[in-house]
Design an enzyme around this catalytic site. Structure first.
Site, mmCIF file in Angstrom:
data_model
loop_
_atom_site.group_PDB
_atom_site.id
_atom_site.type_symbol
_atom_site.label_atom_id
_atom_site.label_comp_id
_atom_site.label_asym_id
_atom_site.label_seq_id
_atom_site.Cartn_x
_atom_site.Cartn_y
_atom_site.Cartn_z
ATOM 1 N N THR A 179 21.304 9.125 35.575
ATOM 2 C CA THR A 179 20.706 7.891 36.076
ATOM 3 C C THR A 179 21.179 6.700 35.250
ATOM 4 O O THR A 179 21.418 6.841 34.056
ATOM 5 C CB THR A 179 19.180 8.022 35.980
ATOM 6 O OG1 THR A 179 18.772 8.981 36.924
ATOM 7 C CG2 THR A 179 18.457 6.714 36.232
ATOM 8 N N ARG A 207 12.486 14.792 47.991
ATOM 9 C CA ARG A 207 11.976 14.509 46.639
ATOM 10 C C ARG A 207 12.350 13.088 46.172
ATOM 11 O O ARG A 207 13.484 12.647 46.307
ATOM 12 C CB ARG A 207 12.555 15.553 45.682
ATOM 13 C CG ARG A 207 12.105 15.406 44.231
ATOM 14 C CD ARG A 207 13.102 14.646 43.391
ATOM 15 N NE ARG A 207 12.759 14.680 41.971
ATOM 16 C CZ ARG A 207 13.323 13.921 41.044
ATOM 17 N NH1 ARG A 207 14.264 13.071 41.379
ATOM 18 N NH2 ARG A 207 12.953 14.016 39.786
ATOM 19 N N GLY A 209 12.099 10.620 42.686
ATOM 20 C CA GLY A 209 11.858 10.702 41.240
ATOM 21 C C GLY A 209 11.109 9.494 40.705
ATOM 22 O O GLY A 209 10.487 8.738 41.456
ATOM 23 N N ASP A 210 11.190 9.324 39.394
ATOM 24 C CA ASP A 210 10.469 8.235 38.731
ATOM 25 C C ASP A 210 11.169 6.879 38.872
ATOM 26 O O ASP A 210 10.518 5.837 38.802
ATOM 27 C CB ASP A 210 10.301 8.548 37.242
ATOM 28 C CG ASP A 210 11.652 8.709 36.540
ATOM 29 O OD1 ASP A 210 12.520 9.439 37.093
ATOM 30 O OD2 ASP A 210 11.848 8.124 35.464
ATOM 31 N N THR A 230 15.216 7.587 31.997
ATOM 32 C CA THR A 230 16.045 8.649 32.561
ATOM 33 C C THR A 230 15.524 9.983 32.045
ATOM 34 O O THR A 230 15.072 10.073 30.914
ATOM 35 C CB THR A 230 17.526 8.465 32.194
ATOM 36 O OG1 THR A 230 18.267 9.553 32.749
ATOM 37 C CG2 THR A 230 17.750 8.416 30.697
ATOM 38 N N GLY A 231 15.582 10.994 32.900
ATOM 39 C CA GLY A 231 15.107 12.300 32.459
ATOM 40 C C GLY A 231 14.422 13.033 33.583
ATOM 41 O O GLY A 231 14.629 12.731 34.766
ATOM 42 N N GLY A 233 12.140 13.357 35.965
ATOM 43 C CA GLY A 233 11.323 12.311 36.555
ATOM 44 C C GLY A 233 9.872 12.676 36.796
ATOM 45 O O GLY A 233 8.981 11.827 36.663
HETATM 46 N N1 ASP Z 1 14.884 10.420 36.261
HETATM 47 C C1 ASP Z 1 15.743 10.713 37.367
HETATM 48 C C2 ASP Z 1 14.933 11.409 38.435
HETATM 49 O O1 ASP Z 1 14.074 12.203 38.108
HETATM 50 C C3 ASP Z 1 16.876 11.604 37.033
HETATM 51 C C4 ASP Z 1 17.752 11.092 35.929
HETATM 52 O O2 ASP Z 1 17.298 10.410 35.021
HETATM 53 O O3 ASP Z 1 18.970 11.379 35.968
HETATM 54 O O4 ASP Z 1 15.205 11.190 39.594
#
Ligand code: ASP
Length: 313
Positions: A179, A207, A209-210, A230-231, A233
């Site tokens: 991300t 789905r 994400g955050d 990022t992470g 989510g």
């Molecule tokens: N946080 C993002 C998600 O969950 C994924 C990412 O950080 O790469 O969609």
């Protein structure tokens, strides 16, 4: 986690290109230098706007657009594949001065999801648009559509194939989140945050994400902080990471670094993983992450300019 320079209350910018199991032995020399070049280009694009007296909102959008176009990162071109081989993009932007925000989820045909999020913020009465309706709005606004296949890259398809071959679910793999995001403070003292992503490889069932959720993966408030995450989510959503960092700074008196480290420790305690970038009212420009590495860069009016990937840099 990070040393604390003396911040100057002038412009500052921090960007990220994702966090995860990013270690020297896992990246080829070409991947390493390609990612660094992409981060540097995005950093310089946003810095030029800020040093010319431009707004934090313009700077974060411009920096994220550069990373969306760069196939090294999981946003726009180079986005992660969903389990069915489709690509669905999420993005958000928030202006800390007005606390106006715009975001989009499940985008399949608009070339710049962060550009569309900005239109949602400025040209619609809504905050979050999704799927087909968001695409209709994009065409009404005259935003560029992506040519078929524009977002897809061989490397991301290989990552999906690998996940399917292992019969793994999203998150069951050695995650390298890609991300992208940017946070800034401009010369006028205003903060802004933007995030753009393809989500996680192998995601299913629409789905989200955050990243496009204001207060979770993206948040900005001039009184406290601008945050892009990022992470994993799902954990960032459950904690409301962006807003939680802001609340700790505003209500508990934490410094931005302490707030970021504390909330990332909470993410980790729940079983999540990833990182955040933060700018603060005094020009703070920092990050915090729980993973071995995070693609990241920062610059300030005082001459700080840093591009880094691995945890020990
Ligand atoms: N946080 C993002 C998600 O969950 C994924 C990412 O950080 O790469 O969609």
């Amino acid at each position: 986690m990070t040393e604390t320079p003396d911040w100057s209350p002038d412009w500052s910018l921090v960007i990220h290109g994702g966090a995860g199991s990013i270690e020297r032995h896992r990246l080829t020399a070409a991947q390493d230098s390609g990612a660094r070049a992409g981060l540097a280009h995005a950093l310089d694009t946003g810095s030029a706007i800020l040093s010319d007296g431009g707004s934090a909102v313009d700077a974060v959008e411009a920096a994220v657009r550069v990373l969306e176009e760069d196939p090294h990162f999981n946003a726009g071109r180079g986005a992660a594949f969903a389990r069915d081989g489709s690509i669905e993009l999420d993005a958000a932007i928030m202006d800390g001065h007005t606390r106006a925000a715009g975001s989009v989820a499940g985008i399949t045909a608009t070339r710049s999801p962060v550009g569309l999020a900005r239109r949602v913020m400025e040209a619609s009465p809504h905050v979050l648009l999704s799927g087909a309706g968001a695409e209709i709005f994009a065409r009404e606004q005259g935003l560029a559509a992506a040519e078929p296949g524009w977002f897809a890259t061989d490397e991301r398809r290989r990552q999906l194939d690998e996940l399917l071959a292992r019969n793994a679910d999203a998150f069951d793999v050695d995650m390298k989140y890609g991300t992208v995001g940017a946070v800034a403070r401009d010369r006028a003292g205003h903060l802004a945050a933007a995030t753009s992503t393809g989500g996680v490889t192998g995601k299913r069932w629409g789905r989200i994400g955050d990243s496009p959720l204001i207060g979770a993966g993206t948040h900005a408030d001039d009184r406290s902080s601008a945050v892009s995450c990022t992470g994993s989510g799902e954990f960032f959503i459950r904690i409301g990471v962006g807003h939680e960092i802001a609340a700790r700074i505003r209500l508990a008196g934490d410094t931005p670094q302490v707030a970021a480290d504390t909330v990332m420790a909470e993410v980790q305690a729940l079983g999540g993983t990833g990182g955040v970038i933060v700018t603060g009212p005094a020009g703070e420009a920092l990050w915090s992450f729980t993973t071995p590495g995070m693609y990241r860069a920062r610059a300030t009016a005082a001459g700080l300019r840093e591009v880094a990937i691995y945890g020990d840099e």
